[in-house]
Design a protein around this motif. Structure first.
Motif, PDB file in Angstrom:
ATOM      1  N   CYS A 148      -5.713   1.842   5.781  1.00 15.67           N
ATOM      2  CA  CYS A 148      -6.442   1.156   4.713  1.00 15.67           C
ATOM      3  C   CYS A 148      -6.140  -0.345   4.693  1.00 15.67           C
ATOM      4  O   CYS A 148      -5.123  -0.788   5.226  1.00 15.67           O
ATOM      5  N   PRO A 149      -7.018  -1.139   4.059  1.00 17.49           N
ATOM      6  CA  PRO A 149      -6.762  -2.577   3.922  1.00 17.49           C
ATOM      7  C   PRO A 149      -5.591  -2.834   2.984  1.00 17.49           C
ATOM      8  O   PRO A 149      -5.221  -1.962   2.182  1.00 17.49           O
ATOM      9  N   PRO A 150      -4.994  -4.035   3.051  1.00 17.39           N
ATOM     10  CA  PRO A 150      -3.812  -4.317   2.221  1.00 17.39           C
ATOM     11  C   PRO A 150      -4.056  -4.155   0.728  1.00 17.39           C
ATOM     12  O   PRO A 150      -3.148  -3.792  -0.018  1.00 17.39           O
ATOM     13  N   SER A 151      -5.284  -4.416   0.280  1.00 19.22           N
ATOM     14  CA  SER A 151      -5.567  -4.414  -1.157  1.00 19.22           C
ATOM     15  C   SER A 151      -5.662  -3.024  -1.768  1.00 19.22           C
ATOM     16  O   SER A 151      -5.533  -2.872  -2.988  1.00 19.22           O
ATOM     17  N   MET A 152      -5.881  -1.997  -0.939  1.00 23.40           N
ATOM     18  CA  MET A 152      -6.106  -0.663  -1.503  1.00 23.40           C
ATOM     19  C   MET A 152      -5.869   0.422  -0.470  1.00 23.40           C
ATOM     20  O   MET A 152      -6.470   0.400   0.605  1.00 23.40           O
ATOM     21  N   CYS A 153      -5.014   1.401  -0.812  1.00 23.28           N
ATOM     22  CA  CYS A 153      -4.882   2.613  -0.002  1.00 23.28           C
ATOM     23  C   CYS A 153      -5.592   3.741  -0.731  1.00 23.28           C
ATOM     24  O   CYS A 153      -5.176   4.169  -1.816  1.00 23.28           O
ATOM     25  N   LYS A 154      -6.676   4.226  -0.151  1.00 20.43           N
ATOM     26  CA  LYS A 154      -7.450   5.276  -0.808  1.00 20.43           C
ATOM     27  C   LYS A 154      -6.699   6.604  -0.851  1.00 20.43           C
ATOM     28  O   LYS A 154      -6.889   7.404  -1.772  1.00 20.43           O
ATOM     29  N   GLY A 155      -5.842   6.837   0.126  1.00 16.50           N
ATOM     30  CA  GLY A 155      -5.053   8.062   0.116  1.00 16.50           C
ATOM     31  C   GLY A 155      -4.120   8.129  -1.081  1.00 16.50           C
ATOM     32  O   GLY A 155      -3.987   9.177  -1.734  1.00 16.50           O
ATOM     33  N   LEU A 156      -3.471   7.022  -1.401  1.00 17.35           N
ATOM     34  CA  LEU A 156      -2.576   6.987  -2.559  1.00 17.35           C
ATOM     35  C   LEU A 156      -3.351   7.218  -3.853  1.00 17.35           C
ATOM     36  O   LEU A 156      -2.868   7.912  -4.760  1.00 17.35           O
ATOM     37  N   ILE A 157      -4.550   6.644  -3.933  1.00 15.73           N
ATOM     38  CA  ILE A 157      -5.347   6.814  -5.150  1.00 15.73           C
ATOM     39  C   ILE A 157      -5.850   8.248  -5.259  1.00 15.73           C
ATOM     40  O   ILE A 157      -5.896   8.818  -6.365  1.00 15.73           O
ATOM     41  N   MET A 158      -6.214   8.856  -4.127  1.00 14.13           N
ATOM     42  CA  MET A 158      -6.619  10.257  -4.156  1.00 14.13           C
ATOM     43  C   MET A 158      -5.481  11.137  -4.654  1.00 14.13           C
ATOM     44  O   MET A 158      -5.691  12.061  -5.454  1.00 14.13           O
ATOM     45  N   GLU A 159      -4.272  10.882  -4.198  1.00 15.43           N
ATOM     46  CA  GLU A 159      -3.122  11.648  -4.676  1.00 15.43           C
ATOM     47  C   GLU A 159      -2.943  11.485  -6.182  1.00 15.43           C
ATOM     48  O   GLU A 159      -2.634  12.446  -6.896  1.00 15.43           O
ATOM     49  N   LYS A 160      -3.163  10.280  -6.673  1.00 13.52           N
ATOM     50  CA  LYS A 160      -3.070  10.026  -8.112  1.00 13.52           C
ATOM     51  C   LYS A 160      -4.136  10.811  -8.869  1.00 13.52           C
ATOM     52  O   LYS A 160      -3.859  11.403  -9.924  1.00 13.52           O
ATOM     53  N   MET A 161      -5.356  10.846  -8.336  1.00 10.22           N
ATOM     54  CA  MET A 161      -6.428  11.607  -8.977  1.00 10.22           C
ATOM     55  C   MET A 161      -6.111  13.101  -8.973  1.00 10.22           C
ATOM     56  O   MET A 161      -6.309  13.799  -9.975  1.00 10.22           O
ATOM     57  N   GLN A 162      -5.644  13.597  -7.843  1.00 13.91           N
ATOM     58  CA  GLN A 162      -5.305  15.018  -7.759  1.00 13.91           C
ATOM     59  C   GLN A 162      -4.217  15.384  -8.771  1.00 13.91           C
ATOM     60  O   GLN A 162      -4.289  16.442  -9.414  1.00 13.91           O
ATOM     61  N   ALA A 163      -3.236  14.505  -8.921  1.00  9.60           N
ATOM     62  CA  ALA A 163      -2.157  14.773  -9.870  1.00  9.60           C
ATOM     63  C   ALA A 163      -2.678  14.773 -11.301  1.00  9.60           C
ATOM     64  O   ALA A 163      -2.288  15.615 -12.123  1.00  9.60           O
ATOM     65  N   SER A 164      -3.583  13.844 -11.616  1.00 11.69           N
ATOM     66  CA  SER A 164      -4.110  13.778 -12.980  1.00 11.69           C
ATOM     67  C   SER A 164      -4.996  14.981 -13.291  1.00 11.69           C
ATOM     68  O   SER A 164      -4.983  15.504 -14.407  1.00 11.69           O
ATOM     69  N   VAL A 165      -5.759  15.438 -12.297  1.00 12.41           N
ATOM     70  CA  VAL A 165      -6.594  16.623 -12.490  1.00 12.41           C
ATOM     71  C   VAL A 165      -5.724  17.854 -12.686  1.00 12.41           C
ATOM     72  O   VAL A 165      -5.990  18.703 -13.547  1.00 12.41           O
ATOM     73  N   ALA A 166      -4.650  17.960 -11.890  1.00 12.40           N
ATOM     74  CA  ALA A 166      -3.747  19.109 -12.022  1.00 12.40           C
ATOM     75  C   ALA A 166      -3.029  19.098 -13.365  1.00 12.40           C
ATOM     76  O   ALA A 166      -2.751  20.154 -13.943  1.00 12.40           O
ATOM     77  N   ALA A 167      -2.769  17.909 -13.889  1.00 13.41           N
ATOM     78  CA  ALA A 167      -2.017  17.787 -15.131  1.00 13.41           C
ATOM     79  C   ALA A 167      -2.854  18.072 -16.371  1.00 13.41           C
ATOM     80  O   ALA A 167      -2.301  18.252 -17.465  1.00 13.41           O
TER      81      ALA A 167
END
Length: 283
Positions: A148-167
Motif C-alpha cells: 500500500c501507499p505510505p498514506s494508507m494501508c487498506k489491510g490494516l483498515i480492513m482488520e479494524k473493520m472486521q474487529a468492529s463488526v465482530a464487536a
C-alpha cells in the motif's frame, strides 16, 4: 438473518475514473503534477496540487463542480441502492480523499447508502484552500506495508473493520470486497473463508491474485467493465443469501436484466456455482 458487509474501493470501482487525475487534468495542473510526481508520495502531491489550484484562483466550489462531472454508471448506482435497500451494510475504503468522495456520492444521491467511509481526510483551511491529509501519519511512523501507499494501508483498515463488526455482537457477519488496485489486494488478504472478493479483471489486483492464488481465502467473483459490476455485485449478494439459506429465493435482491448487461444476469444459483477460480501465474 445473516449479515453482509460490502466494502467498495472508489476510484475505478464505484466510478470508472481516478478522481485525482480527473481534477488535475480538468483544472489545468497536469503538467506540474507530472513534473512533481517522481519527487513525493501521491497523497502529498495531491495536497500540493490543491495549493496550486488555490494560487490560480480556483475555489472549493470550482473543485466540487469539476467532481460532479465525473460519470457514474447507472448500473452501479442502481446496484448500490438495491443492496442498501436489502439490508447490506455498505462501506467505502479508498485512497482518494474525503472531500472528493463525499462530493461525488452526494451528487449522485448515494451518500446515505453508506454507513462508513474510510479514506484520506481533508479539511478546508483558513485561507479557503482544500487540504488533503494522510490517513496514516507516515511522517511520524510507517504502517510497514509494502503493498500500500505510505498514506494508507487498506489491510490494516480492513482488520479494524472486521474487529468492529465482530464487536457489535452480531453473528455470521461476512464481507464482500470490491476493488481494482494493489492496495485492494492487501485488503482482500484479510478476508476469510465464506467472504467474497470481487477483483477487477486485468487490473493490478487481478495480477497479484493470479501471481499468488493460494494467498486468498475468499471466493472470487471477477468483473471487468463498470456496466458489468452492478449485476455481478447483486449476483454475489444473492449467492451469499442462497448459500446461507437466510432468505427464500423469491426474496433475493432483484437484478434488473433490462438495465444490467444481459450477459452477466445470472440466477443466484448460477452466480454461486460460477465463483471463478483464479488462473495460476504463467510460467
Amino acid at each position: 438473518m445473516a449479515g453482509l458487509v460490502v466494502v467498495f474501493d472508489f476510484d475505478k470501482t464505484i466510478i470508472d475514473w481516478d478522481s485525482d487525475n480527473w481534477v488535475v487534468e480538468e483544472l489545468g495542473v497536469k503538467d506540474l503534477f507530472t513534473q512533481l510526481l517522481p519527487t513525493m508520495p501521491w497523497n502529498s502531491l495531491m495536497d500540493r496540487m490543491m495549493r496550486e489550484l488555490h494560487s490560480r484562483g480556483k475555489t472549493i466550489e470550482d473543485i466540487a463542480e469539476c467532481l460532479k462531472k465525473i460519470p457514474l454508471h447507472p448500473n452501479i448506482a442502481s446496484a448500490i441502492k438495491s443492496a442498501h435497500a436489502f439490508g447490506c451494510d455498505l462501506r467505502v475504503l479508498s485512497a482518494a480523499n474525503e472531500f472528493f468522495i463525499d462530493t461525488i456520492l452526494k451528487h449522485h444521491g448515494l451518500m446515505d447508502c453508506f454507513s462508513e467511509i474510510n479514506t484520506n481526510p481533508s479539511i478546508i483551511d483558513e485561507q479557503g484552500r482544500l487540504r488533503i491529509l494522510p490517513y496514516h501519519d507516515f511522517h511520524s511512523s510507517s504502517h510497514g506495508c509494502t503493498i500500500c501507499p505510505p498514506s494508507m494501508c487498506k489491510g490494516l483498515i480492513m482488520e479494524k473493520m472486521q474487529a468492529s463488526v465482530a464487536a457489535d455482537g452480531k453473528k455470521h457477519k461476512q464481507f464482500i470486497y470490491v476493488g481494482d488496485g494493489a492496495p485492494d489486494f492487501c485488503a482482500g488478504l484479510k478476508l476469510e473463508e465464506g467472504d467474497f472478493l470481487m477483483p477487477r479483471r486485468d487490473f493490478p489486483i487481478w495480477d497479484l491474485i493470479s501471481a499468488n492464488p493460494l494467498f486468498t481465502k475468499a471466493k472470487i467473483y471477477e468483473w471487468n467493465e463498470c456496466d458489468e459490476l452492478g449485476a455481478v455485485l447483486l449476483n454475489t449478494v444473492n449467492a451469499f443469501f442462497t448459500e446461507n439459506k437466510s432468505r427464500s429465493t423469491d426474496q433475493l435482491v432483484p437484478v434488473d436484466c433490462e438495465s444490467q448487461n444481459s450477459s452477466t444476469c445470472l440466477t443466484a444459483h448460477e452466480a454461486f456455482q460460477n465463483a471463478l477460480p483464479v488462473p495460476l501465474p504463467r510460467q
